[in-house]
Design a protein around this motif. Structure first.
Motif, PDB file in Angstrom:
ATOM      1  N   ALA A   1       0.836  -1.215   0.000  1.00  0.00           N
ATOM      2  CA  ALA A   1       0.000   0.000   0.000  1.00  0.00           C
ATOM      3  C   ALA A   1       0.865   1.257   0.000  1.00  0.00           C
ATOM      4  CB  ALA A   1      -0.902  -0.007   1.232  1.00  0.00           C
ATOM      5  N   CYS A   2       0.481   2.220  -0.856  1.00  0.00           N
ATOM      6  CA  CYS A   2       1.206   3.497  -0.930  1.00  0.00           C
ATOM      7  C   CYS A   2       0.993   4.282   0.367  1.00  0.00           C
ATOM      8  CB  CYS A   2       0.691   4.300  -2.116  1.00  0.00           C
ATOM      9  SG  CYS A   2       1.301   5.992  -2.177  1.00  0.00           S
ATOM     10  N   VAL A   3       2.070   4.835   0.941  1.00  0.00           N
ATOM     11  CA  VAL A   3       1.923   5.570   2.204  1.00  0.00           C
ATOM     12  C   VAL A   3       1.225   6.919   1.993  1.00  0.00           C
ATOM     13  CG1 VAL A   3       3.899   4.519   3.381  1.00  0.00           C
ATOM     14  CG2 VAL A   3       4.249   6.620   2.069  1.00  0.00           C
TER      15      VAL A   3
ATOM     16  N   VAL B   1       7.878   1.639  -5.949  1.00  0.00           N
ATOM     17  CA  VAL B   1       7.083   2.747  -5.384  1.00  0.00           C
ATOM     18  C   VAL B   1       5.739   2.835  -6.094  1.00  0.00           C
ATOM     19  CG1 VAL B   1       9.022   4.168  -4.568  1.00  0.00           C
ATOM     20  CG2 VAL B   1       8.284   4.351  -6.953  1.00  0.00           C
ATOM     21  N   CYS B   2       4.828   3.651  -5.534  1.00  0.00           N
ATOM     22  CA  CYS B   2       3.497   3.841  -6.136  1.00  0.00           C
ATOM     23  C   CYS B   2       3.648   4.624  -7.440  1.00  0.00           C
ATOM     24  CB  CYS B   2       2.609   4.613  -5.158  1.00  0.00           C
ATOM     25  SG  CYS B   2       1.012   5.090  -5.865  1.00  0.00           S
ATOM     26  N   PRO B   3       3.108   4.109  -8.534  1.00  0.00           N
ATOM     27  CA  PRO B   3       3.286   4.800  -9.815  1.00  0.00           C
ATOM     28  C   PRO B   3       2.664   6.205  -9.815  1.00  0.00           C
ATOM     29  CG  PRO B   3       1.868   2.847 -10.042  1.00  0.00           C
ATOM     30  CD  PRO B   3       2.405   2.819  -8.656  1.00  0.00           C
ATOM     31  N   HIS B   4       1.680   6.446  -8.958  1.00  0.00           N
ATOM     32  CA  HIS B   4       1.046   7.776  -8.931  1.00  0.00           C
ATOM     33  C   HIS B   4       1.862   8.782  -8.143  1.00  0.00           C
ATOM     34  CE1 HIS B   4      -2.328   5.808 -10.689  1.00  0.00           C
ATOM     35  NE2 HIS B   4      -2.479   5.022  -9.637  1.00  0.00           N
ATOM     36  N   HIS B   5       2.756   8.320  -7.323  1.00  0.00           N
ATOM     37  CA  HIS B   5       3.455   9.246  -6.428  1.00  0.00           C
ATOM     38  C   HIS B   5       4.970   9.198  -6.524  1.00  0.00           C
ATOM     39  CE1 HIS B   5      -0.591   9.377  -4.697  1.00  0.00           C
ATOM     40  NE2 HIS B   5      -0.268  10.644  -4.607  1.00  0.00           N
ATOM     41  N   GLY B   6       5.463   8.592  -7.564  1.00  0.00           N
ATOM     42  CA  GLY B   6       6.911   8.611  -7.815  1.00  0.00           C
ATOM     43  C   GLY B   6       7.696   8.144  -6.602  1.00  0.00           C
TER      44      GLY B   6
HETATM   45 ZN   LIG Z   1       0.209   6.568  -4.191  1.00  0.00          ZN
END
Ligand SMILES: [Zn+2]
Ligand SMILES: Cc1ncc(COP(=O)(O)O)c(C=O)c1O
Length: 421
Positions: free
Chosen positions: A9-11, A25-30
């Motif tokens: 899960a993205c933090v 890492v989360c692709p939406h948040h680099g």
């Molecule tokens: Zn994210």
């Protein structure tokens, strides 16, 4: 991998990715979108509990395997990682006027720092991914750890360290046979170069505050502490903070233990930073958002906790806020002074970043954040042998000098009369 892991899960946004599909890492948040490994605790509980641990003869970090993101049959490196001592330090406790102090000595790890816990995990995950080369950037200890753990299994590796890293840490890398890249710049510069290089060459990246599995290795230290205290939760844990990955790991281990019903409350977690590298202390005191707060220009004698922009700052802030702890800043002089204090009061020999938590505890007692009834664990994250130059300035500042004598008894007698042994 294991089906006990339900996803990553993205933090930042909480989006959860299946382990088989997740990147670092989360692709939406680099690179800010660090992932947190999630577990099916019911399934975990069917494989491990306090009673099964009590009869488990494996004293390494792998005794917690059902609570780690590795397959049951995954081969682990042969070096003995984990199982470090937790010492009762009654003289230190009496000096500070608190109920108990325990010192967890991570200088006893194979490469002499806590980072071995994460690097052992990195080796297992790199092999699972079929990587030919592993890489990391580091202030020095994570580098030495990855170098040593790699050497134990013949794994090729490339290590990026700032050219200012202490000699002992660089010596370890060279002895272990790593490809060592000394970067003319800060740790942050080494980190960025390592990210670019791993993308360019397809190397497996162990970087702290980037690779989600490193926290899982580090959390084993707190599971060990809780078990060594027979699951009687200490009131406070003191740890030094650079990137914030160790403190995030402590919090993760505590949350796991709570979820599994192994403990009923969390200890307060105190993060200690050097005054010249106090990004998280600033953010904590001012209520700043660590996602928008810009980097600082960090400088401290405690090279392991020098960080302009703590990479794992989201987890690091949550660790303190969610447990009712605090972030504390200590001067370089106080950090150096804590090295002989700890050594003399407990027998544990720490590098500057390893002694910083004790300096933080002294300050917390002064400020009334820790009181007479409190039972406290001080986490010594690295050995004093890592940075002998700092130790020599610490003992000089403490006014400690050797007696210099000619090789005869008369000369010794004269010297002993002047200075007490
Ligand atoms: Zn994210
Ligand atoms: C001895 C020692 N203490 C503390 C730290 C700080 O850990 P983190 O960067 O995860 O906050 C490090 C990291 O390099 C270290 O090597």
């Amino acid at each position: 991998m294991t089906d006990r892991v339900t996803g990553l899960a993205c933090v930042i946004c909480g989006a959860t990715y299946p382990a088989a599909e997740a990147g670092y890492v989360c692709p939406h948040h680099g690179n800010e979108g660090i992932l947190d490994v999630r577990y099916d605790y019911e399934l975990v509980a069917s494989c491990i509990n306090r009673a099964s641990l009590a009869t488990n003869l494996d004293t390494t970090m792998w005794r917690y395997r059902p609570l780690l993101p590795v397959a049951d049959d995954a081969a682990v490196p042969p070096l003995t990682v984990g199982g470090t001592p937790l010492y009762d330090a009654p003289r230190l406790a009496a000096e500070l006027g608190i109920a108990r102090i325990w010192v967890k000595d991570e200088g006893r790890q194979p490469t002499a720092s806590l980072k071995d816990r994460a690097s052992a995990m990195a080796i297992v995950k790199a092999r699972e991914a079929g990587a030919e080369v592993v890489t990391t950037a580091s202030t020095g200890n994570a580098a030495a750890a990855l170098a040593g753990l790699s050497a134990s299994v013949g794994q090729a590796n490339v290590i990026f360290v700032p050219e200012s890293a202490p000699e002992a840490k660089v010596a370890q890398l060279l002895a272990y046979g790593s490809t060592v890249v000394l970067v003319a710049g800060s740790y942050g510069d080494a980190f960025e170069l390592c990210l670019e290089a791993s993308a360019e060459y397809g190397w497996y990246n162990r970087n702290t505050g980037f690779n989600p599995y490193m926290t899982e290795g580090k959390k084993t230290v707190v599971l060990e502490i809780l078990e060594q205290l027979a699951w009687e939760v200490p009131d406070a844990l003191f740890v030094s903070v650079g990137d914030g990955s160790i403190i995030g790991g402590l919090h993760k281990g505590v949350k796991d233990a709570l979820a599994l019903g192994w403990i009923e409350r969390a200890p307060r977690i105190f993060g200690v930073q050097a005054a010249g590298s106090d990004y998280l202390v600033q953010a904590f005191e001012r209520g700043e958002d660590v996602l928008t707060k810009p980097p600082i220009n960090a400088e401290t004698v405690a090279d392991s906790i020098r960080a302009d922009l703590p990479r794992d700052r989201v987890k690091a802030m949550a660790a303190v806020k969610e447990t009712g702890g605090s972030y504390l800043r200590v001067s370089d002089d106080d950090i150096l002074a804590a090295i002989p204090m700890l050594a003399r009061g407990s027998g544990v020999f720490a590098e500057p970043a390893g002694a910083a938590p004790y300096a933080g505890l002294v300050s917390a007692v002064d400020r009334g954040l820790v009181g007479p009834a409190d039972r406290v664990v001080v986490l010594v994250t690295g050995s004093g042998l890592k940075d002998v130059a700092s130790v020599m300035s610490a003992v000089a500042a403490a006014g400690t000098e050797p007696l210099r004598v000619a090789p005869d008894l008369a000369s010794l007698r004269a010297a002993l009369q002047k200075g007490s042994p």
